[in-house]
Design a protein around this motif. Structure first.
Motif, PDB file in Angstrom:
ATOM      1  N   THR A 250      -3.192   6.146 -21.646  1.00  8.21           N
ATOM      2  CA  THR A 250      -4.564   6.652 -21.573  1.00  8.21           C
ATOM      3  C   THR A 250      -4.633   7.887 -20.672  1.00  8.21           C
ATOM      4  O   THR A 250      -5.294   8.880 -21.013  1.00  8.21           O
ATOM      5  CB  THR A 250      -5.493   5.545 -21.039  1.00  8.21           C
ATOM      6  N   SER A 273      -5.491   5.851 -11.709  1.00 10.75           N
ATOM      7  CA  SER A 273      -5.435   4.432 -12.101  1.00 10.75           C
ATOM      8  C   SER A 273      -4.044   4.086 -12.630  1.00 10.75           C
ATOM      9  O   SER A 273      -3.481   3.035 -12.303  1.00 10.75           O
ATOM     10  CB  SER A 273      -6.482   4.137 -13.175  1.00 10.75           C
ATOM     11  N   LEU A 277      -1.416   1.323 -10.974  1.00 14.77           N
ATOM     12  CA  LEU A 277      -0.979   0.156 -11.748  1.00 14.77           C
ATOM     13  C   LEU A 277       0.518   0.208 -12.045  1.00 14.77           C
ATOM     14  O   LEU A 277       1.195  -0.830 -12.049  1.00 14.77           O
ATOM     15  CB  LEU A 277      -1.784   0.067 -13.050  1.00 14.77           C
TER      16      LEU A 277
ATOM     17  N   ALA B 294     -10.912  -0.350  -8.810  1.00 20.75           N
ATOM     18  CA  ALA B 294     -11.331   0.636  -9.815  1.00 20.75           C
ATOM     19  C   ALA B 294     -10.168   0.926 -10.766  1.00 20.75           C
ATOM     20  O   ALA B 294     -10.366   1.051 -11.986  1.00 20.75           O
ATOM     21  CB  ALA B 294     -11.799   1.918  -9.129  1.00 20.75           C
ATOM     22  N   ALA B 295      -8.952   1.010 -10.220  1.00 19.21           N
ATOM     23  CA  ALA B 295      -7.775   1.219 -11.076  1.00 19.21           C
ATOM     24  C   ALA B 295      -7.624   0.060 -12.050  1.00 19.21           C
ATOM     25  O   ALA B 295      -7.324   0.243 -13.236  1.00 19.21           O
ATOM     26  CB  ALA B 295      -6.519   1.357 -10.209  1.00 19.21           C
ATOM     27  N   GLU B 296      -7.846  -1.132 -11.542  1.00 14.77           N
ATOM     28  CA  GLU B 296      -7.731  -2.334 -12.372  1.00 14.77           C
ATOM     29  C   GLU B 296      -8.753  -2.294 -13.526  1.00 14.77           C
ATOM     30  O   GLU B 296      -8.413  -2.568 -14.682  1.00 14.77           O
ATOM     31  CB  GLU B 296      -7.977  -3.542 -11.468  1.00 14.77           C
ATOM     32  N   VAL B 297      -9.989  -1.936 -13.194  1.00 18.72           N
ATOM     33  CA  VAL B 297     -11.029  -1.872 -14.230  1.00 18.72           C
ATOM     34  C   VAL B 297     -10.658  -0.821 -15.275  1.00 18.72           C
ATOM     35  O   VAL B 297     -10.771  -1.056 -16.487  1.00 18.72           O
ATOM     36  CB  VAL B 297     -12.412  -1.567 -13.609  1.00 18.72           C
ATOM     37  N   ASN B 298     -10.166   0.330 -14.815  1.00 17.03           N
ATOM     38  CA  ASN B 298      -9.755   1.363 -15.773  1.00 17.03           C
ATOM     39  C   ASN B 298      -8.568   0.909 -16.614  1.00 17.03           C
ATOM     40  O   ASN B 298      -8.485   1.211 -17.806  1.00 17.03           O
ATOM     41  CB  ASN B 298      -9.431   2.664 -15.036  1.00 17.03           C
ATOM     42  N   GLY B 299      -7.651   0.176 -15.989  1.00 19.15           N
ATOM     43  CA  GLY B 299      -6.522  -0.367 -16.735  1.00 19.15           C
ATOM     44  C   GLY B 299      -6.992  -1.347 -17.800  1.00 19.15           C
ATOM     45  O   GLY B 299      -6.468  -1.374 -18.921  1.00 19.15           O
ATOM     46  N   TRP B 301      -9.884  -1.275 -19.301  1.00 20.04           N
ATOM     47  CA  TRP B 301     -10.444  -0.462 -20.393  1.00 20.04           C
ATOM     48  C   TRP B 301      -9.339   0.038 -21.312  1.00 20.04           C
ATOM     49  O   TRP B 301      -9.458   0.007 -22.534  1.00 20.04           O
ATOM     50  CB  TRP B 301     -11.217   0.737 -19.850  1.00 20.04           C
ATOM     51  N   ALA B 302      -8.262   0.512 -20.694  1.00 24.73           N
ATOM     52  CA  ALA B 302      -7.144   1.018 -21.498  1.00 24.73           C
ATOM     53  C   ALA B 302      -6.577  -0.096 -22.372  1.00 24.73           C
ATOM     54  O   ALA B 302      -6.276   0.104 -23.551  1.00 24.73           O
ATOM     55  CB  ALA B 302      -6.059   1.586 -20.579  1.00 24.73           C
ATOM     56  N   LEU B 303      -6.462  -1.288 -21.788  1.00 18.98           N
ATOM     57  CA  LEU B 303      -5.919  -2.417 -22.532  1.00 18.98           C
ATOM     58  C   LEU B 303      -6.851  -2.823 -23.679  1.00 18.98           C
ATOM     59  O   LEU B 303      -6.385  -3.159 -24.777  1.00 18.98           O
ATOM     60  CB  LEU B 303      -5.713  -3.587 -21.569  1.00 18.98           C
TER      61      LEU B 303
END
Lengths: 332, 392
Positions: A250, A273, A277, B294-299, B301-303
């Motif tokens: 992404t 992000s 991760l 926030a990174a987790e939430v964006n991750g 979304w990507a998933l």
């Protein structure tokens, strides 16, 4: 909207994977990392033939337009290739050489290795300086310097035995200006994405090795991978790498072009992000791989430590997870 | 790969945004949490509005009255309605997301004709009678019995965690019709009308303090054999069809909410004085934790986009759905923790939304397959690790 690899992208991945499997075998990795106390320059200098082979495969020129000898592909294609490089633990200044292609002669076809130095970092350490012809200084612009013009000393016993590191003793000066401040920002952004992709590969490689061992290793009369205590460690590793991969793709797509909501925010948020991760996935999966191997995981001979040490190296590159988390927080 | 929506999808999104902007200000205030009849009225009235506007059953095939939308359009629908803070599917959940889709695949023409239009119009509310006191994660050990008597089944047993039971018209019920057969081979899927004599609903008080769930006590309940969905003793397979609808896109609205809670928490931290001066947001550790979430939430979304893309390509994102469930539910709890930490001693009442949320999210890692079950699924189905010895 499509976040699954196309047929071309699957072919690209399979091609790189096959090439690397033939070249970077477990035995070769073990030999290359053989000497735990060897000096940096001696133990793990890059083989120029390896580098040229990567160049011939098109790894570095991938993003250049076809009329300049490249494949005209995007950052997400590069991320797919870099995941494979990370998974195979291929050593070398991969990210810097890729980003230098088109800017520094010899980078695109692998005839020379190019390393980089992030002058925004308070501690100046360069990877693979002894094997690199040039170094790109990344500050509020991009400057090119011959590698031997940098005042630096190799560190003994580098953490990642496949990645020799040099401490820069005097702040570098001069060099030839090859990019503006905007180019430097672009470099940092793309380097963070490519490093994330390498980390996704490291995370996947560590998981693959751990799963293979968990299926073979018998204790209490059963494969240890049949125990939920072990299974759940590995399931967590799988979740981490899947999340990091989706975030990295992404980010790569968001950096390359307009996107409808790549993240809660824009491309910068997507990149940060991904790095958070991917760093987490690589380091935690490396640790899981050591743990699942038990006592053998603590030995030099099993490759588990190589994944973890590469993860610990890459997490310091182009903004650590904490730095990127702070950037994300600033946007909330 | 491409993150952009195509022209048709953008048009779908813009039409939906326009409609939401017009309709949401007209809605009455949401009802009290414990007023179940009012909640049913509110949720079904929203469903009726969706129906009248052509948005009922977004994921249902057009020939069964749905919108027949593509997976990407379903994503847009769920994301946009959540961002606009439209009502949640609520009391319509089981009908729209479980029972309806199951009837579409497995039901008879009569069953479809009777139920599907009414579910879409918000005239019929369903509940789920799968779990039992002794059959939770090990659902196939369920014991509620159904004995054939002429053209009826006579049902005895108990079911738990039945949401919306007080106000439901029908229940999707799993019963054991052959106690002698191997456990997966003796189960049948039935439609139970909730007004049948012998059905008793006993509310269970949850840790939130409300009665989100009930226990169903079934005492000589007689259900026509015509209410059977699928063949007798083939109910496990039918239930797996039901579950295949559960782990897809049901949480998209919750991810939107995660981002909202995170941003609201940060706004509170910026406005709350800290001991020794400044605000809570000056705390680097808090900022780092918020940034990681926030990174987790964006991750996530990507998933979601990856899972939706796989569904669009005709794949079933089994691995992606389990990874999503695992990571979403755990990070959602961490977000609720962070919000409560920012409130500090103001977080000592369930009247505070953040606190109610913190308690409520305890169920997230339990419901719809516990985190431990998700890890087993990933380890055994995705990684191919040997199965734990278990009953067959």
């Amino acid at each position: 909207m499509d976040l699954t690899p196309s047929a071309d992208q699957r072919d690209l991945r399979a091609g790189v994977r096959d090439f690397l499997a033939g070249r970077w075998t477990p035995d070769r990795l073990r030999a290359a990392s053989a000497s735990p106390s060897g000096s940096a320059a001696g133990s793990a200098g890059l083989d120029p033939d390896d580098w040229k082979a990567l160049g011939e495969l098109g790894v570095f020129a991938l993003g250049l337009p076809e009329e300049r000898g490249g494949a005209g592909l995007g950052l997400v294609d590069a991320a797919i290739v870099f995941e494979e490089l990370g998974r195979a633990l291929v050593p070398g200044p991969l990210t810097a050489t890729f980003l230098a292609a088109g800017l520094v002669p010899g980078a695109d076809d692998g005839t020379s290795a190019v390393t980089a130095l992030d002058l925004g970092d308070p501690t100046l350490v360069a990877e693979h300086l002894g094997s690199s012809a040039q170094v790109v200084l990344v500050d509020d612009g991009l400057w090119l310097l011959p590698a031997d013009a940098l005042a630096a000393v190799p560190l003994d016993a580098p953490l990642d035995p496949l990645t020799p590191v040099w401490r820069v003793t005097d702040p570098p000066e001069g060099g030839r200006l090859i990019g503006t401040g905007a180019d430097a920002e672009r470099w940092r952004t793309r380097a963070a994405v490519l490093t994330s992709a390498l980390q996704v590969g490291v995370a996947q490689g560590a998981l693959d090795l751990a799963v293979r061992y968990a299926k073979e290793r018998v204790q209490f009369g059963r494969a240890v991978g049949s125990f939920q205590a072990v299974k759940h460690l590995l399931a967590e590793s799988l979740a981490r790498v899947d999340l990091a991969r989706a975030a990295t793709w992404t980010a790569a797509l968001a950096v390359d072009g307009p996107a409808d909501r790549p993240a809660d925010g824009g491309a910068a948020e997507a990149v940060s992000s991904a790095k958070v991760l991917a760093d987490d996935a690589a380091a935690a999966n490396g640790r899981c791989c050591v743990q699942v191997h038990g006592g053998m995981g603590f030995t030099w001979e099993v490759a588990a430590h190589l994944y973890l040490k590469r993860a610990w190296l890459l997490e310091t590159c182009w903004g650590g997870a904490d730095e990127h988390a702070r950037r994300l927080a600033a946007t909330l | 790969m491409d993150l952009r929506l195509n022209d048709a999808e953008l048009a779908f999104r813009d039409r939906l945004r326009d409609w939401l902007a017009g309709v949401l200000p007209e809605l009455p205030p949401a009802p009290d949490r414990d007023d179940w009849p009012a909640r049913r009225r509110y949720d079904t009235a929203w469903q009726r509005r969706l129906f009248d506007a052509g948005y009922a059953g977004v994921d249902w095939p057009a020939e069964h009255g749905g919108l027949g939308a593509s997976p990407t359009e379903q994503l847009i629908f769920l994301e946009e309605t959540a961002r606009a803070r439209a009502p949640y599917v609520g009391a319509n959940f089981v009908g729209l997301l479980h029972a309806g889709p199951t009837l579409i695949v497995e039901g008879t023409d009569e069953q479809r004709a009777r139920h599907l239009p009414r579910i879409l119009r918000g005239e019929e509310v369903w509940c789920q009678g799968f779990s039992e006191p002794d059959a939770g994660s090990d659902l196939a050990s369920l014991r509620t019995s159904a004995v054939r008597d002429g053209d009826e089944y006579v049902i005895n047993g108990r079911k738990v965690w039945t949401s919306h039971a007080e106000v439901a018209d029908f229940c999707e019920l799993l019963v054991r019709t052959d106690p002698e057969a191997p456990r997966h081979k003796g189960i049948t899927w039935l439609i139970l009308p909730m007004d049948t004599p012998g059905v008793q609903v006993r509310p269970l008080r949850t840790v939130v303090g409300s009665s989100e769930f009930s226990e169903l006590i079934l005492d000589d309940v007689r259900v026509p054999a015509a209410n059977r969905v699928g063949e007798e003793n083939d109910g496990w397979r039918v239930a797996m069809v039901t579950f295949s609808f559960e782990r897809g896109t049901a949480f998209i609205g919750d991810v939107v909410e995660s981002g909202n809670i995170l941003r609201e928490t940060v706004a509170i931290a910026r406005a709350t004085p800290a001991r020794g001066g400044g605000t809570l947001w000056d705390d680097a550790a808090l900022r780092r934790d918020a940034g990681r979430l926030a990174a987790e939430v964006n991750g996530l979304w990507a998933l979601i986009r990856k899972n939706v893309s796989e569904a669009s390509a005709g794949m079933v994102p089994v691995q992606g759905a389990s990874v999503f469930k695992l990571r979403f539910t755990e990070s959602r709890q961490r977000i609720a923790d962070l919000a409560s930490h920012v409130l500090g001693r103001a977080a000592l009442t369930l009247e505070e939304h953040v606190v109610e949320d913190r308690v409520n999210t305890l169920s997230f890692t339990i419901a719809a397959g516990t985190s431990q079950i998700q890890r087993n699924i990933l380890a055994e189905r995705a990684l191919g690790l040997p199965k734990e010895p278990r009953w067959t």
